[in-house]
Write a protein that holds these residues in place. Sequence first.
Motif, PDB file in Angstrom:
ATOM      1  N   GLY A 149       0.805  -1.214   0.000  1.00 29.71           N
ATOM      2  CA  GLY A 149       0.000   0.000   0.000  1.00 29.71           C
ATOM      3  C   GLY A 149       0.838   1.263   0.000  1.00 29.71           C
ATOM      4  O   GLY A 149       0.546   2.222  -0.722  1.00 29.71           O
ATOM      5  N   VAL A 150       1.909   1.276   0.797  1.00 34.66           N
ATOM      6  CA  VAL A 150       2.776   2.453   0.851  1.00 34.66           C
ATOM      7  C   VAL A 150       3.457   2.675  -0.497  1.00 34.66           C
ATOM      8  O   VAL A 150       3.520   3.806  -1.005  1.00 34.66           O
ATOM      9  CB  VAL A 150       3.821   2.300   1.977  1.00 34.66           C
ATOM     10  N   ARG A 151       3.957   1.608  -1.093  1.00 35.86           N
ATOM     11  CA  ARG A 151       4.639   1.734  -2.386  1.00 35.86           C
ATOM     12  C   ARG A 151       3.677   2.202  -3.474  1.00 35.86           C
ATOM     13  O   ARG A 151       4.063   2.952  -4.371  1.00 35.86           O
ATOM     14  CB  ARG A 151       5.260   0.394  -2.768  1.00 35.86           C
ATOM     15  N   VAL A 224     -17.859  -0.652  -5.524  1.00 38.15           N
ATOM     16  CA  VAL A 224     -18.968  -0.545  -6.482  1.00 38.15           C
ATOM     17  C   VAL A 224     -19.221   0.905  -6.861  1.00 38.15           C
ATOM     18  O   VAL A 224     -19.517   1.217  -8.025  1.00 38.15           O
ATOM     19  CB  VAL A 224     -20.242  -1.186  -5.887  1.00 38.15           C
ATOM     20  N   THR A 225     -19.094   1.815  -5.910  1.00 39.89           N
ATOM     21  CA  THR A 225     -19.345   3.232  -6.181  1.00 39.89           C
ATOM     22  C   THR A 225     -18.089   3.970  -6.656  1.00 39.89           C
ATOM     23  O   THR A 225     -18.102   5.191  -6.809  1.00 39.89           O
ATOM     24  CB  THR A 225     -19.889   3.926  -4.921  1.00 39.89           C
ATOM     25  N   ASN A 226     -17.005   3.242  -6.868  1.00 43.27           N
ATOM     26  CA  ASN A 226     -15.737   3.796  -7.340  1.00 43.27           C
ATOM     27  C   ASN A 226     -15.142   4.834  -6.366  1.00 43.27           C
ATOM     28  O   ASN A 226     -14.451   5.776  -6.783  1.00 43.27           O
ATOM     29  CB  ASN A 226     -15.877   4.417  -8.737  1.00 43.27           C
ATOM     30  N   LEU A 227     -15.414   4.643  -5.076  1.00 48.02           N
ATOM     31  CA  LEU A 227     -14.774   5.484  -4.056  1.00 48.02           C
ATOM     32  C   LEU A 227     -13.473   4.818  -3.606  1.00 48.02           C
ATOM     33  O   LEU A 227     -13.150   4.769  -2.420  1.00 48.02           O
ATOM     34  CB  LEU A 227     -15.732   5.677  -2.870  1.00 48.02           C
ATOM     35  N   THR A 228     -12.742   4.311  -4.568  1.00 47.63           N
ATOM     36  CA  THR A 228     -11.590   3.468  -4.263  1.00 47.63           C
ATOM     37  C   THR A 228     -10.352   4.265  -3.852  1.00 47.63           C
ATOM     38  O   THR A 228      -9.500   3.747  -3.130  1.00 47.63           O
ATOM     39  CB  THR A 228     -11.241   2.604  -5.489  1.00 47.63           C
ATOM     40  N   ARG A 229     -10.245   5.492  -4.310  1.00 51.64           N
ATOM     41  CA  ARG A 229      -9.048   6.265  -3.967  1.00 51.64           C
ATOM     42  C   ARG A 229      -8.979   6.506  -2.459  1.00 51.64           C
ATOM     43  O   ARG A 229      -7.949   6.264  -1.834  1.00 51.64           O
ATOM     44  CB  ARG A 229      -9.026   7.584  -4.733  1.00 51.64           C
ATOM     45  N   VAL A 230     -10.069   6.978  -1.901  1.00 53.91           N
ATOM     46  CA  VAL A 230     -10.069   7.192  -0.454  1.00 53.91           C
ATOM     47  C   VAL A 230     -10.009   5.844   0.276  1.00 53.91           C
ATOM     48  O   VAL A 230      -9.466   5.740   1.377  1.00 53.91           O
ATOM     49  CB  VAL A 230     -11.303   8.014  -0.021  1.00 53.91           C
ATOM     50  N   GLY A 231     -10.558   4.812  -0.346  1.00 54.32           N
ATOM     51  CA  GLY A 231     -10.488   3.483   0.248  1.00 54.32           C
ATOM     52  C   GLY A 231      -9.060   3.000   0.457  1.00 54.32           C
ATOM     53  O   GLY A 231      -8.733   2.390   1.482  1.00 54.32           O
ATOM     54  N   THR A 232      -8.186   3.302  -0.499  1.00 57.70           N
ATOM     55  CA  THR A 232      -6.785   2.878  -0.351  1.00 57.70           C
ATOM     56  C   THR A 232      -6.109   3.604   0.812  1.00 57.70           C
ATOM     57  O   THR A 232      -5.263   3.034   1.496  1.00 57.70           O
ATOM     58  CB  THR A 232      -6.007   3.142  -1.646  1.00 57.70           C
TER      59      THR A 232
END
Length: 387
Positions: A149-151, A224-232
Amino acid sequence: MAGILAWFWNERFWLPHNVTWADLQSTEEAAFPQAEDLYLAFPLAFCIFMIRLLFERFIAKPCALGLKVQANGPQKAQPNAILEKVFTAITKHPDEKRLEGLSKQLDWDVRSIQRWFRQRRNQEKPSTLRKFCESMWRFTFYLYIFTYGVRFLKKTPWLWNTKHCWSGYPYQPLMPDLHYYYIVELSYYWSLMFSQFIDVKRKDFGIMFTHHILAVTLISFSYVTNLTRVGTLIFCLHDVADVVLEPAKMANYCKCQKLSDLLFVAFAIVFIVSRLGIYPVWILNTTLFELYEALGNFPALWVFNVLLMVLQILNCIWSYLIIKTAYKAISKGKVAKDARSDVESSSDDEETVPRSKALHSTVATNGTSGANGTNGYLTGGTCSEEH
């Protein structure tokens, strides 16, 4: 069925105004998260579980034995059909009246019967070797996924400026590295959902199971809602504490008291700073305010924030228990046996111990990812260790 599916996937709930599911279909030019991608987590969760079994047997166990971790479990109670029937069918903690009745029936003194029940309860506790192997597996996974995740994140603009989480939303292409990160985290939490029933039983089984459900729900919903950036960002923030916690537990099992104490203090600091400081200031600020400013209002946004707030409530509960544990260790010379959930459900007789043996026994588990609750975790009470 078609009507139910149409109602469930209502675009006005899941997506911002004037955005449809057709707009987010993957093409040759750009890939977007698709709900069916989540099915990949099930076979991968099974693979992770099988890897864990092999790791614990062929890597963790030899390491534990090399470090002189105790391989034998607690002393077994002598076989007795009458007491065994009472233990399994009636009660594991007989009251004074039942003890006196058993004493007359068996011609044993009450103290011997109490000792038998204590040994029989301890008999169900897992060995230190098993707990060490479980912690070593968790440490290995968390170290790997946190490092990954950091990389990944250090190359992204949203790590340095959270407003980039919403730039161009929801038309943010799904990068292969981000897709892998999400599916592995989701698969791991699915594996924990099922393995928790065969893992070392903890007194906070219910809250940890709730946390795992929350984790899976948050990860799936944000994908599903493409809120993946904040998820990472949430993944990485919640995994870091477990990277410190599991070595503290392993040091405890190896009877390296000073190292265990040091690592537990480090874990407590990292946990509280990341969950009570960085998480609300960094994550909740961007999902509650920056997201609303960028996209306006739609129902899925508020559901997402409610889930994140529930996660924060769990963080507050665990932080309180960690602080309570540390306070007892410093001020009273005794401490709750384990910090997040390493108190087994069968260890229920309470007995205070000297501080020299207590502090290193405070260390415990897991848990959370983007929905990690962190991974998971404290149980209060006096240090209990049945002999």
